[in-house]
Design an enzyme around this catalytic site. Sequence first.
Site, mmCIF file in Angstrom:
data_model
loop_
_atom_site.group_PDB
_atom_site.id
_atom_site.type_symbol
_atom_site.label_atom_id
_atom_site.label_comp_id
_atom_site.label_asym_id
_atom_site.label_seq_id
_atom_site.Cartn_x
_atom_site.Cartn_y
_atom_site.Cartn_z
ATOM 1 N N ASP A 536 31.711 16.103 62.166
ATOM 2 C CA ASP A 536 33.014 16.056 62.816
ATOM 3 C C ASP A 536 34.025 16.847 61.991
ATOM 4 O OD1 ASP A 536 35.019 14.883 64.702
ATOM 5 O OD2 ASP A 536 35.745 13.961 62.837
ATOM 6 N N HIS A 539 35.451 22.228 60.061
ATOM 7 C CA HIS A 539 36.330 23.259 59.519
ATOM 8 C C HIS A 539 37.317 22.691 58.499
ATOM 9 C CE1 HIS A 539 37.361 21.931 63.611
ATOM 10 N NE2 HIS A 539 38.543 21.662 63.094
ATOM 11 N N ASP A 671 35.969 15.953 74.182
ATOM 12 C CA ASP A 671 37.335 16.367 73.837
ATOM 13 C C ASP A 671 37.950 17.251 74.921
ATOM 14 O OD1 ASP A 671 37.393 15.094 71.342
ATOM 15 O OD2 ASP A 671 36.325 16.746 70.402
#
Length: 1529
Positions: A536, A539, A671
């Site tokens: 999750d 980045h 999402d």
Amino acid sequence: MRRLLLRLSDTGEPVVSCSYGKGVLTLPSLPNPSNYKIGDPLYTIVLVVAAGCPVSRDAILWTNVPKDHKTEFKRDKFYKNIIKASFHKDDYIHIPIYHPGPYCYYISFRNDNDELQTTKKFYFVTPPVLTINDNFVQLNSISLQTVVSKWVDPSNWDPMFKKISRKGYNMIHFTPLQQRGESDSPYSIYDQLKFDPTFFNSSEDVSKMVSKLRYSYNILSLTDVVFNHTANNSSWLRDHPDAGYNQVTAPHLTPAIELDQQLLTFSVEMANLGYPCDMKNVDDLIRVMDGIKIHVLGSIRLWEYYVVNVTETLNSLKLSLDDKDSELPRFEKVGDDVVNDIVKLSKFVKDNAAVTPFDDTVFGTKFSKKLDSLKFAGILISFFPDYEKSDLLNKARDIVNEINLPLYKQYDDDVACILLQLYNRIKYLRLDPNGPQLGKVTFSSPLTEPYFTPVKSSKDGKTYYLANNGWIWNGNPLIDFASNKTKSYLRREVISWGDCVKLRYGSGPEDSPYLWERMAEYVKLNASIFDGFRIDNCHSTPIHVGEYFLDIARKVNPNLYVLAELFSGSEELDCLFVERLGINSLLREAMQAWSEEELSSLIHKYGGRPIGSYKYLPLDDYAYSTDFKLDEEYCEYLKTSNQIKCVSEIKMPKTLTATPPHALFMDCTHDNETPFQKRTVEDTLPNAALVSFCSSAVGSVYGYDEIFPYLLDVVNEKRKYSVKQDDGISDVKTLLNKIRKKIALETQDIEDSEMHIHHEGEYITFHRTNTRNGAGWFLIARSKFNDDVPYQAPPKIVLNSSICKFDFAYTLEIVGDVPQDTKFINGIETRLRPLSGLDINKIGDSDNVEIIIPDDFPAGSIAVFETKHIGVDKDLDTYLRSGVVKACRNLNLDSLNALLYRCEPEERDSSNGETGCYVIPNYGPIIYAGLQGWVSIFRNVIFNNDLAHPISEHLRNGQWALDYVCDRLNKYKNLDGVEEFQAWLISRMERIKRIPYYLIPTYFSLIVGVAYECCRFKCMQLLSPNIGKSTLFVQSLALASVQMVSKVYSASLLPDKSVSCLAAGLPHFSSGFMRCWGRDVFISLRGLLLTTGRFEYAKSHILAAAKTLKHGLIPNLLDSGRNPRYNARDAVWFFLQAIQDYVDIVPDGKSILKEKVTRRFPLDDEYIPIDSPKAFSYESSLEDIIYEIFSRHAKGIKYREANAGPNLDRVMKSDGFNVEVRVDWETGLVHGGSQSNCGTWMDKMGESEKAHSVGVPGTPRDGAAVEINGLLKSSLRFVRKLNKNGDFKYDHVLKSDGSKITFAEWDKLLQDNFERKFYVPMDPADDDKYDIDPKIVNRRGIYKDLYKSGKSYEDYQLRPNAMIALTVAPELFTPEFAIGAIEITDKVLRGPIGMKTLDPSDYNYRPYYNNGDDSDDFATAKGRNYHQGPEWVWCFGYFLRAYHFFYFNYNPKSQNRVKRKPSSYLYLQLYKRMDKHRKWIISSPWAGLTELTNKDGEECKDSSPSQAWSSACLLDLFFDLWSLYEEDV
């Protein structure tokens, strides 16, 4: 063994194809070999290090790949592999890989400065081997369903699993199953070590569920792992607040904490302060922003964190100035420009008196920026000694204010950013129609999200404000936005998640021991249960953190599949994360597309390689070692054994290449907004179908197939999933996943799957094909992004050369409204209506079919067809790649010349002018008619998969090229083995004529490629071992021998018989009388014919030239012996050198001396025509020929060229036809020529009437030429040795006066005088020891180019000719002087490719050659400056040979420890100097080295692009080194 080649560049970096796009070195996703047993490697990577390259010097290749199956992987543990330093053979380093994961290597080596240097680390990733009940799951076959566990009714697990399995998904992605925090978000984990008690009593319950999934439902499991944050109410934070960023662990956040607290206070007090709590419009928001400026920013006096406290600083300064006991530091006064400039002065004070360096991002406390009062006082006293104290304090105030000016500007910039961010965020939260519209500001719904969570420590009772996690728009993922490297929290740039505390890992476990231990346990627990991780918010995960925990996870589960939610904003950064963490797939989202065009682009990106893509072949990327085995029963891939086989019958392993990061492409994620929200309900079906057809892993969130209307809020949604069988598009998903499964079972390699996507308005067509068997699937998808779209007529759909069968078609129709249910989450009621009427019509007599789309094909529909490419079956690929070894078995080098090469003049010569090289429309003619001509183009086309290249377009347009490559061989059938090879070629070309036109380029290139590789390999087998076992560069140089030697009708060595002869260069010197040049042949003979083992060819050239001896000279132009021209003084000496080389190299080479030749001309030099009875009427032995050369020179040679006049040479003046050569018996030197002719290799004659240069040589080089006399010395040494051994009956010659001189006496005379006449001493004081005119010396420490020339200054010109003498007769030179001269030549004359033919400091230096430029410039018109600066390549070989000889023998640094071989230092020097040659020969379409270049290696358009002696003289160097040091390799 599954081996993959990886070629390294000179810098150690992998050299990889761009065919698939730039990316990550990723090994294939394959099952374990059928004979695999524990302890066997999964793969072996073979790293190829080029012989002699810079990174191979005293080098070690370090890799963190464990040495065996049992050794545990430790990322920082590197194992050494010694790189064998050889100049002749590439090193192949085998790295066996035993477990999946990311690995890297780097190289340590000794650089040019003798310092130890290391390359950067280069990574490669081995994918996991996923299986379900012993059935392999290829990465591209993954079909994933996301399930948000909190919405699953505990009683519905099994019905849900059954449904997901029935839909054909083979992996479930569970959002975190751990106990959740107070927000109830699955990603806000309360306790990482405990699972949700709603579902599970223990971790064993989770294991049982996952096991049941695998064994009962054939589904793998994957879970999210959340490294970056924990729930804001996690109880363990009270015991370990140091696990987060707070005012103690991250003091730079103090002002951000104060700002955040004041914002919360203002939020509570807004109503009391008179500001609107229930904002209705922007005016209300502007009023609130005014309140923030006053009550938040104004009250916390934020600027005090930025600036120097003026009052405090001046008070401290006053005390220091008043303190009589303090000794102030003194500063040396700087210039008035500083003292009198307040800006510069303030900078000086800041730089020299700051207590700690001012840092723009560190804000520990208010007024933390301080000046040392003593230093400040010292500066003021030193710079202003006459000032009173009051004046000094005033000056100090000005300085401090100036220091503060840029600091206040920083403050102003930051405040502006704070206000802008707050305005935009509040507007989004409260006013924007697309925002959450939170409504009235209350205590539980503050004005904006809190940035910090207060946590009261259970240990010291203090309250710590822990930074909440979030994300930053366009943030740099490599920078921790909570660190002191940014001001993101202060500037309010973080989109904060108020329910998540950001975890502080620091640089390693020692910075936060408890956190690392806790999260390690969390990782182990999950890795022991699940088949994969979804990282999750990857980045925002520090790379070192991800590496650490994934390494732990793979110890628990070596075959862990790693999916990452990674949105770095950069393909380069994506690749960095993938290779460092060993990520197997990146999450990508189809619902991000806002238009059909954007969706089409995404589908194209993840759909696979375009149909008709080129198949990678090594071609000329690697050396074709004769050690390679052959496999005439070739098969590329054996499904039964799961082995990777080679790409052709030559058993060269497949090449590891870089591919873009593998994608898991989701039609919709948890999402994303749903099609109902973002597009239309009906678009659910085409969007899903398009994604499922992609050549990637795919996925979908539970609820997408079920037509859930809205994106569900993972925080606030409390309802449970409804589980209804066959709702929404579930039935179609079942069909689509069956297709994916079938495709996966039939494909193994990235090259196996190709696609074609076409977008036309609402219609997107997707053709997915299997290159192995021609099977495919065709999808017509009519999207529906909007409800109101104009009518679009169906597109015309034609499938070329294909069989097509209808499979199914559906449209999605809405039959109900958005459901209203307070307990369960339901989808909109829809139905899948089958469609009919999609007819498939054959078009005429062709193999093409048209699909007719009926009127009843509304937006939101799909149709799927099964296809088959006609002519493509499972045997095609193997058939095309096999049989060529057998077809090549009878080829010889003459045959291979015809198959591989033949430039335009040669091809036309062989066809009586009928055919030449093939012409490609919009491109031009190929360079060679043979295979090399095609490969020179295909090399880059294949490397870049350039389907738009003119050659690709042309091959799609027709079959002309297929016929050409076969038909052109009709004229060469008389050559050995050509007919058999042609039969193989015809059979393969005929086979591909039956396939779809758009596949022709890939299969044509495949046939040409495997044929080329086998021919190239056959060349290596036929050439000598020093070539066949050497490097790619040496082999490429050696192929010039095959390239240059051939039979042509218009030229031969003999007038009455067509025999193979050596071209001077291609294409300029390839046919007719211009093909064979005496000088060029014998400069090239050692390199192209002797070092390559072509002894019979060398012999035939030597004897053919011997036949034509006249005047004691051999011809400049041979012209098959018909009309030879004798205007070269140097050619005969290169001829003698070639004979010497032949005797030295060829077994029993001295026997050639007894060979007899018939003589073209009588001994009295009478010119007779070819048909005269006197021609060839007597014979001489080669021994006699050699003696005749010495004898004629000793007596002197003087003649006028036969047939002198314009018919012989249109630009030669009459005097130029007079040739004279003599020996100066005072010195033993050979002199010759005149200012009217040019009898050495620098033979350019002026020819411009406009510039008045006709008949004026550019470089007459009369007198004693340095290289001729070096060759003379070498030849004298040769015959003396022969005579001593009884192999040469002559020992003396007669001079012109009739007196006798022995070869020994002549040799000594030359030895005693050469250096005295040619050397220019470095020290003028030594001039009297040499024959020097100091008035015209231009450069010292060199050897003259000439002695006693017609223009004295030309004697002293620095040219590369001395390098020839240094090479062939090193005994003439004092080593110290020789090395000095070589160093000067290296510095002054050496270019990237060739040697400058004249010193750039010379007045006559003109480095640009343009033979077509007829200007009025006397020096350059019509190319008169051919040898006055342009850089000639053949000289480079002699330079390097001289460099090697003298450095190895006289420079200890250039010898190894035992002084028997060159040191790695010397090898490196030689290698570096050939760097551009290696690049040139591999990139040149001529596959050779050019004749010359212009200044600094710039391409010269008038140069012959492949010149025999250019390659030959470098081969000479390699043979020197091989024969001296490495013949036993």
